[in-house]
Design a protein around this motif. Structure first.
Motif, PDB file in Angstrom:
ATOM      1  N   SER A 196       0.826  -1.200   0.000  1.00 23.29           N
ATOM      2  CA  SER A 196       0.000   0.000   0.000  1.00 23.29           C
ATOM      3  C   SER A 196       0.867   1.258   0.000  1.00 23.29           C
ATOM      4  N   ILE A 197       0.186   2.394  -0.191  1.00 22.75           N
ATOM      5  CA  ILE A 197       0.893   3.664  -0.355  1.00 22.75           C
ATOM      6  C   ILE A 197       1.754   3.993   0.871  1.00 22.75           C
ATOM      7  N   HIS A 198       1.235   3.748   2.080  1.00 16.70           N
ATOM      8  CA  HIS A 198       2.041   4.105   3.257  1.00 16.70           C
ATOM      9  C   HIS A 198       3.310   3.256   3.335  1.00 16.70           C
ATOM     10  N   GLN A 199       3.256   2.062   2.725  1.00 10.98           N
ATOM     11  CA  GLN A 199       4.472   1.228   2.704  1.00 10.98           C
ATOM     12  C   GLN A 199       5.478   1.758   1.676  1.00 10.98           C
ATOM     13  N   PHE A 200       4.986   2.171   0.506  1.00 11.07           N
ATOM     14  CA  PHE A 200       5.892   2.773  -0.491  1.00 11.07           C
ATOM     15  C   PHE A 200       6.529   4.034   0.096  1.00 11.07           C
ATOM     16  N   ALA A 201       5.699   4.853   0.751  1.00  8.30           N
ATOM     17  CA  ALA A 201       6.211   6.100   1.341  1.00  8.30           C
ATOM     18  C   ALA A 201       7.233   5.778   2.427  1.00  8.30           C
ATOM     19  N   GLY A 202       6.934   4.751   3.216  1.00  8.35           N
ATOM     20  CA  GLY A 202       7.810   4.374   4.322  1.00  8.35           C
ATOM     21  C   GLY A 202       9.171   3.864   3.861  1.00  8.35           C
ATOM     22  N   GLN A 203       9.256   3.469   2.585  1.00  4.92           N
ATOM     23  CA  GLN A 203      10.565   3.052   2.056  1.00  4.92           C
ATOM     24  C   GLN A 203      11.503   4.247   1.925  1.00  4.92           C
ATOM     25  N   VAL A 204      10.918   5.449   1.941  1.00  4.37           N
ATOM     26  CA  VAL A 204      11.715   6.659   1.738  1.00  4.37           C
ATOM     27  C   VAL A 204      11.812   7.500   3.008  1.00  4.37           C
ATOM     28  N   ALA A 205      10.709   7.616   3.750  1.00  4.02           N
ATOM     29  CA  ALA A 205      10.709   8.440   4.971  1.00  4.02           C
ATOM     30  C   ALA A 205       9.699   7.877   5.962  1.00  4.02           C
ATOM     31  N   GLY A 206       9.991   8.036   7.220  1.00  4.10           N
ATOM     32  CA  GLY A 206       9.140   7.433   8.259  1.00  4.10           C
ATOM     33  C   GLY A 206       8.067   8.348   8.800  1.00  4.10           C
ATOM     34  N   ASP A 207       7.984   9.570   8.295  1.00  4.14           N
ATOM     35  CA  ASP A 207       7.063  10.540   8.889  1.00  4.14           C
ATOM     36  C   ASP A 207       5.977  10.998   7.921  1.00  4.14           C
TER      37      ASP A 207
END
Ligand SMILES: C[S@@+](CC[C@H](N)C(=O)[O-])C[C@H]1O[C@@H](n2cnc3c(N)ncnc32)[C@H](O)[C@@H]1O
Length: 278
Positions: free
Chosen positions: A97-108
């Motif tokens: 999901s999108i929050h996982q793709f985003a989390g690959q780059v930044a945690g916030d």
């Protein structure tokens, strides 16, 4: 595509007794889940999914779209510095999901998923129960005001700060005219520093009759929506926004990486772009 027996339908219904699932009619989210090989679909959904994948190459399109969404999300977070994402018509969590793709780059990064299918809310809540930077809202993209005033969304997203709106594979489920109205109303919420990412089925014209085949499989095959549209109509979705390079193009040509197929037989039937409010 994942094939399930009727017994599997029983298992899911038992596991999710609180959700009002209509198993008598196909749902967009569940048909998409079926094509992606997920388990949250029923016989009526799989009947449509089978018609869709019978169009040569069509079964690849949802995967091309998900990979595009992954690249767009990582670019928005990594290159554009976006920390707030609203994913409209988010679908079921069949793949990452999108929050996982985003989390690959930044945690916030804060992510709000929005969908009008109640099955998405139920699965999303279960998945996100321990994540206080992500939430799921049930709302209809045809009413953007109801989305941007939703208290759960406002609790996570500061609309005064830059944010990105993702709208992948949703507008082609809205009838002619309604798609442009919704795109225009969504654009009106953007301000300087905001982004709007859109992807949909493309009709290149007589050069590829498979586009019409896809539309027929979905619209007449039981779903009642899933229209293919020519390039100029996709371009209008972005109005006066700037287009991030390389512009509005086949999804596999949008900032491809090592995992992007270069030999997809259908990627020109799926257009994606990212608009920027300067
Ligand atoms: C084909 S799926 C795409 C999922 C995801 N955005 C993606 O691109 O991978 C379309 C999703 O949009 C949702 N949807 C369709 N019409 C909608 C509407 N009017 N309001 C909110 N969600 C809608 C469906 O329920 C479904 O989950």
């Amino acid at each position: 595509m994942h094939h399930l027996s009727d017994d599997d339908d029983e298992v899911c219904l038992t596991a999710c007794p609180q959700i009002p699932i209509n198993t008598g009619e196909p749902s967009i989210a569940r048909v998409y889940d079926a094509v992606l090989g997920g388990k949250d679909n029923f016989a009526v959904d799989r009947e449509v999914a089978v018609k869709f994948v019978e169009v040569p190459g069509a079964g690849e399109m949802p995967f091309d779209n998900r990979r595009w969404l992954a690249r767009v999300t990582r670019w928005l977070v990594g290159e554009a510095g976006i920390r707030q994402i609203i994913d409209l018509g988010s679908g079921l969590p069949t793949t990452s999901s999108i929050h996982q793709f985003a989390g690959q780059v930044a945690g916030d990064v804060r992510v709000v998923y929005v969908d009008n299918d109640p099955i998405v809310l139920a699965h999303g809540r279960a998945l996100l129960v321990e994540n206080d930077r992500t939430t799921v809202v049930t709302a209809d993209v045809r009413d953007p005001d109801s989305i941007f005033t939703n208290p759960d969304l406002r609790a996570l997203i500061d609309l005064e700060q830059p944010f990105a709106v993702l709208l992948a594979s949703v507008l082609h489920h809205l009838p002619e005219g309604e798609d442009q109205r919704v795109a225009a109303e969504l654009r009106a919420y953007l301000h300087s520093g905001c982004y709007l990412a859109i992807a949909n089925f493309h009709d290149p014209g007589p050069s590829d009759p498979r586009a019409r085949g896809i539309e027929t499989a979905l619209v007449e095959g039981g779903l009642g929506s899933g229209w293919v549209r020519p390039w100029p109509q996709h371009r209008m979705y972005f109005g006066g926004l700037d287009l991030v390079e390389p512009g509005l193009c086949p999804v596999n040509e949008w900032k491809p990486d090592a995992e992007t197929p270069t030999d997809s037989p259908v990627h020109h039937l799926y257009l994606g772009g990212v608009g920027y409010h300067p």
